[in-house]
Scaffold this motif. Structure first.
Motif, short mmCIF file in Angstrom:
data_model
loop_
_atom_site.label_atom_id
_atom_site.label_comp_id
_atom_site.label_asym_id
_atom_site.label_seq_id
_atom_site.Cartn_x
_atom_site.Cartn_y
_atom_site.Cartn_z
N LEU A 28 125.76 44.65 -7.92
CA LEU A 28 124.67 44.60 -8.89
C LEU A 28 123.64 43.53 -8.52
CD1 LEU A 28 123.62 45.78 -11.53
CD2 LEU A 28 124.99 44.09 -12.76
N LEU A 29 124.10 42.37 -8.09
CA LEU A 29 123.17 41.32 -7.66
C LEU A 29 122.36 41.75 -6.44
CD1 LEU A 29 125.50 38.19 -8.08
CD2 LEU A 29 123.53 38.80 -9.50
N LYS A 30 123.00 42.48 -5.54
CA LYS A 30 122.30 42.97 -4.35
C LYS A 30 121.22 43.98 -4.73
CE LYS A 30 123.10 45.20 0.12
NZ LYS A 30 124.13 45.81 1.02
N LYS A 31 121.57 44.89 -5.67
CA LYS A 31 120.60 45.89 -6.09
C LYS A 31 119.42 45.25 -6.83
CE LYS A 31 122.68 49.61 -4.63
NZ LYS A 31 122.05 50.50 -3.59
N ALA A 32 119.68 44.21 -7.61
CA ALA A 32 118.59 43.52 -8.30
C ALA A 32 117.65 42.85 -7.31
CB ALA A 32 119.18 42.48 -9.26
N PHE A 33 118.20 42.24 -6.28
CA PHE A 33 117.36 41.61 -5.25
C PHE A 33 116.53 42.65 -4.50
CE2 PHE A 33 117.00 40.45 -0.72
CZ PHE A 33 116.16 39.37 -0.83
N GLU A 34 117.16 43.77 -4.13
CA GLU A 34 116.43 44.82 -3.41
C GLU A 34 115.31 45.39 -4.29
OE1 GLU A 34 119.41 47.61 -2.32
OE2 GLU A 34 120.23 46.37 -0.69
N SER A 36 113.61 43.88 -6.65
CA SER A 36 112.51 42.91 -6.77
C SER A 36 111.68 42.84 -5.49
CB SER A 36 113.06 41.53 -7.10
OG SER A 36 113.89 41.05 -6.04
N VAL A 37 112.33 42.98 -4.34
CA VAL A 37 111.60 42.87 -3.07
C VAL A 37 110.87 44.17 -2.74
CG1 VAL A 37 111.86 42.53 -0.59
CG2 VAL A 37 113.16 41.11 -2.17
N LEU A 38 111.57 45.30 -2.83
CA LEU A 38 110.98 46.57 -2.42
C LEU A 38 109.90 47.04 -3.38
CD1 LEU A 38 114.24 48.47 -1.33
CD2 LEU A 38 112.54 47.37 0.14
N CYS A 39 110.08 46.81 -4.67
CA CYS A 39 109.16 47.35 -5.66
C CYS A 39 108.27 46.28 -6.30
CB CYS A 39 109.93 48.07 -6.76
SG CYS A 39 110.96 49.42 -6.15
N ASP A 40 108.39 45.03 -5.87
CA ASP A 40 107.60 43.93 -6.42
C ASP A 40 107.74 43.87 -7.94
OD1 ASP A 40 105.98 41.72 -6.38
OD2 ASP A 40 104.09 42.87 -6.41
N ALA A 41 108.99 43.98 -8.40
CA ALA A 41 109.28 43.96 -9.83
C ALA A 41 109.82 42.60 -10.22
CB ALA A 41 110.29 45.05 -10.18
N PHE A 57 120.59 36.09 -11.60
CA PHE A 57 119.61 36.28 -10.53
C PHE A 57 118.25 36.47 -11.19
CE2 PHE A 57 116.89 39.30 -8.28
CZ PHE A 57 116.68 38.62 -7.09
N ALA A 58 117.22 35.84 -10.65
CA ALA A 58 115.86 35.98 -11.15
C ALA A 58 114.91 36.01 -9.96
CB ALA A 58 115.50 34.84 -12.09
N SER A 59 114.02 36.99 -9.99
CA SER A 59 113.06 37.10 -8.88
C SER A 59 112.01 36.00 -8.94
CB SER A 59 112.39 38.48 -8.92
OG SER A 59 111.74 38.66 -10.18
N SER A 60 111.75 35.47 -10.14
CA SER A 60 110.78 34.37 -10.26
C SER A 60 111.45 33.23 -11.01
CB SER A 60 109.51 34.86 -10.97
OG SER A 60 109.82 35.40 -12.23
N SER A 61 111.22 33.15 -12.32
CA SER A 61 111.85 32.14 -13.15
C SER A 61 112.60 32.83 -14.28
CB SER A 61 110.79 31.18 -13.72
OG SER A 61 111.40 30.31 -14.68
N MET A 62 113.86 32.44 -14.46
CA MET A 62 114.69 33.06 -15.50
C MET A 62 114.10 32.80 -16.89
SD MET A 62 117.31 34.87 -16.32
CE MET A 62 118.29 34.91 -14.82
#
Length: 217
Positions: A28-34, A36-41, A57-62
């Motif tokens: 699940l953490l891997k899918k969240a990272f992918e 955020s990176v692939l879709c700029d979400a 996990f947070a792509s920017s700030s939690m």
């Protein structure tokens, strides 16, 4: 090798449950990272383990993501129609009911002696005490039903005894009447037999035969 379909229910074995949690958490953490990176979400993921350990996990700030989420939900709630609000409430209640059902099913399996591998000593002792209370209640109810059946049989026996006495009285009266009728019928028959034994000089036949009959002294 084809994998079997995983049943969506709680894993009773503690070791298997922990291994599955670790694998699914990392995936699940891997899918969240992918995502955020692939879709700029903007992605924020929070996970608490069964023991209370936090994984996030947070792509920017939690905190910024959580603030944005709260602000968005407030705006949605303000413009949400009552029917949709009721539907959300019903869904929440349904989810709570499903959770309670799962807990009851787990308790039922434990009472049946299934899935006890992950139970602690205290849990096993509680299950044992609950079974003893259940057995005591069942035995008490059994004795109550047994006594009720005995009382019913006694009442039935009394009714049968009364009916038997009534039939005996009725049959005895009929027997006495029958005996008196038989005695009355016997007396005329004896008189008839005595009369039939008397000799007479009467002769039945043609006149010729009657005249030629010798006189007997």
């Amino acid at each position: 090798m084809v994998r079997g379909k995983t049943q969506m229910r709680r894993i009773e074995n503690a070791t298997s449950r922990q291994v599955t949690f670790s694998k699914r958490r990392n995936g699940l953490l891997k899918k969240a990272f992918e995502l955020s990176v692939l879709c700029d979400a903007e992605v924020a993921l929070i996970i608490f383990s069964p023991r209370g350990k936090l994984y996030e996990f947070a792509s920017s700030s939690m905190h910024d993501t959580i603030d944005r989420y709260q602000k968005y939900t407030k705006e949605i709630q303000a413009h949400k129609p009552p029917e949709e609000h009721n539907m959300q409430q019903l869904k929440h209640e349904a989810a709570c009911m499903m959770k309670k059902i799962e807990q009851l099913e787990a308790s039922k399996r434990k009472l049946l002696g299934e899935g006890l591998g992950a139970c602690t000593f205290e849990e096993l002792q509680q299950i044992e005490q609950q079974l003893e209370r259940s057995v005591g209640t069942i035995r008490a109810r059994k004795m109550q039903v047994y006594k009720q059946q005995i009382e019913q049989l006694k009442e039935k026996g009394k009714a049968l005894a009364a009916e038997n006495a009534m039939l005996c009285d009725k049959f005895g009266l009929q027997k006495q009447q029958r005996g008196s009728n038989e005695e009355r019928a016997v007396v005329p028959s004896t008189e008839i037999s005595e009369v039939s034994d008397v000799e007479t000089e009467l002769f039945i036949g043609p006149p010729e035969t009657r005249n030629k009959r010798p006189f007997q002294k």
